[in-house]
Design a protein around this motif. Structure first.
Motif, PDB file in Angstrom:
ATOM      1  N   LEU A   1       0.838  -1.202   0.000  1.00 46.40           N
ATOM      2  CA  LEU A   1       0.000   0.000   0.000  1.00 46.40           C
ATOM      3  C   LEU A   1       0.873   1.254   0.000  1.00 46.40           C
ATOM      4  N   CYS A   2       1.932   1.226   0.784  1.00 44.07           N
ATOM      5  CA  CYS A   2       2.842   2.380   0.823  1.00 44.07           C
ATOM      6  C   CYS A   2       3.448   2.642  -0.548  1.00 44.07           C
ATOM      7  N   GLU A   3       3.874   1.579  -1.206  1.00 41.66           N
ATOM      8  CA  GLU A   3       4.515   1.731  -2.512  1.00 41.66           C
ATOM      9  C   GLU A   3       3.538   2.256  -3.555  1.00 41.66           C
ATOM     10  N   LYS A   4       2.341   1.650  -3.609  1.00 44.63           N
ATOM     11  CA  LYS A   4       1.380   2.019  -4.640  1.00 44.63           C
ATOM     12  C   LYS A   4       0.757   3.392  -4.393  1.00 44.63           C
ATOM     13  N   ALA A   5       0.591   3.754  -3.110  1.00 44.37           N
ATOM     14  CA  ALA A   5      -0.019   5.054  -2.784  1.00 44.37           C
ATOM     15  C   ALA A   5       1.029   6.143  -2.584  1.00 44.37           C
ATOM     16  N   GLU A   6       2.307   5.756  -2.693  1.00 41.69           N
ATOM     17  CA  GLU A   6       3.410   6.709  -2.567  1.00 41.69           C
ATOM     18  C   GLU A   6       3.372   7.452  -1.232  1.00 41.69           C
ATOM     19  N   ILE A   7       3.286   6.656  -0.155  1.00 41.98           N
ATOM     20  CA  ILE A   7       3.316   7.233   1.190  1.00 41.98           C
ATOM     21  C   ILE A   7       4.356   6.484   2.015  1.00 41.98           C
ATOM     22  N   GLY A   8       4.856   7.113   3.069  1.00 46.35           N
ATOM     23  CA  GLY A   8       5.858   6.498   3.921  1.00 46.35           C
ATOM     24  C   GLY A   8       5.247   5.503   4.899  1.00 46.35           C
ATOM     25  N   LYS A   9       6.072   4.573   5.370  1.00 48.79           N
ATOM     26  CA  LYS A   9       5.593   3.556   6.308  1.00 48.79           C
ATOM     27  C   LYS A   9       5.116   4.163   7.617  1.00 48.79           C
TER      28      LYS A   9
ATOM     29  N   SER B   1       3.980   7.172   8.022  1.00 47.13           N
ATOM     30  CA  SER B   1       2.731   7.893   7.750  1.00 47.13           C
ATOM     31  C   SER B   1       1.551   6.935   7.754  1.00 47.13           C
ATOM     32  N   LEU B   2       1.712   5.766   7.106  1.00 45.90           N
ATOM     33  CA  LEU B   2       0.626   4.796   7.063  1.00 45.90           C
ATOM     34  C   LEU B   2       0.265   4.319   8.469  1.00 45.90           C
ATOM     35  N   GLU B   3       1.258   4.071   9.313  1.00 46.85           N
ATOM     36  CA  GLU B   3       0.989   3.641  10.685  1.00 46.85           C
ATOM     37  C   GLU B   3       0.167   4.701  11.419  1.00 46.85           C
ATOM     38  N   ARG B   4       0.488   5.966  11.193  1.00 51.07           N
ATOM     39  CA  ARG B   4      -0.262   7.053  11.839  1.00 51.07           C
ATOM     40  C   ARG B   4      -1.700   7.095  11.330  1.00 51.07           C
ATOM     41  N   TYR B   5      -1.891   6.792  10.035  1.00 50.57           N
ATOM     42  CA  TYR B   5      -3.236   6.824   9.455  1.00 50.57           C
ATOM     43  C   TYR B   5      -4.104   5.677   9.990  1.00 50.57           C
ATOM     44  N   ILE B   6      -3.553   4.447   9.967  1.00 54.45           N
ATOM     45  CA  ILE B   6      -4.382   3.287  10.344  1.00 54.45           C
ATOM     46  C   ILE B   6      -4.642   3.215  11.845  1.00 54.45           C
TER      47      ILE B   6
END
Length: 206
Positions: A22-30, A32-37
């Motif tokens: 998801l990080c790779e395809k959405a071009e977001i940092g790991k 950042s994703l942890e903060r979102y979920i």
């Protein structure tokens, strides 16, 4: 009502997608994703759009403005089998099996056409949160990683769900129950067949 982070997380699981993918395809940092979920913070507008696009859901669905997912791709019907297929190398292998049911899901990845659910027959993997009657989604397209749950067939035995550990030519097949046991095999001997990786579990009763 699910939070935006929960929706992102569960939609990611539903698609058999890892956090790294998801990080790779959405071009977001790991981070950042942890903060979102974990709902520590919301994605900015551009990141949210990219996440929604990768997950094939609407932005409004993620932020709670709409209950309609508005998937970008058609709904996929995934078959449920009582037994494991002998092999799954193409769509014809799935079509050749008689399904006892179908589960409808919103999956955007084309390789989901090779997926199938199988019903767990016992509690031999209860410590992995898989019990008798649970529907286990198997994706043969997901590369097997050491420590993953997978559908495994040992020569002369019925296929089962087991924890798999890889170490060179050696593979350890582990049951996770009240009385766990592990077996070690030499992959080069051809006695072990991997039928796919476990990507989702629907607990019984649903």
């Amino acid at each position: 009502m699910s939070t935006p982070g929960e929706k992102i997380f569960y939609m990611m699981i539903e698609r058999g997608m890892t956090k790294a993918e998801l990080c790779e395809k959405a071009e977001i940092g790991k981070m950042s994703l942890e903060r979102y979920i974990t709902d520590y913070s919301l994605p900015d507008d551009e990141s949210l759009k990219r996440i929604a696009n990768v997950l094939s859901v609407s932005v409004d669905y993620i932020v709670g403005k709409s209950d309609v997912k508005e998937m970008a791709e058609p709904i996929t019907k995934i078959p449920v089998f009582s037994e494991f297929p002998n092999k799954v190398t193409g769509k014809e292998d799935i079509r050749a099996m008689k399904a006892i049911d179908h589960i409808t899901g919103n999956y955007s990845r084309s390789d989901m056409e090779l997926c199938y659910f199988v019903i767990a027959k016992d509690d031999s993997m209860i410590y992995a949160k898989i019990g008798a009657g649970d529907k286990v989604l198997i994706n043969p397209s997901v590369p097997l990683e050491s420590g993953s749950l997978a559908a495994v067939r040992i020569e002369g035995e019925e296929a089962k769900i087991r924890r798999v550990f890889l170490d060179g030519d050696k593979v350890t097949i582990r049951e996770e129950s009240t009385f766990p046991k592990s077996e070690v095999y030499d992959i080069s001997e051809g006695k072990v067949t991997f039928l796919g990786t476990v990507v989702f579990i629907i607990s019984y009763p649903v």
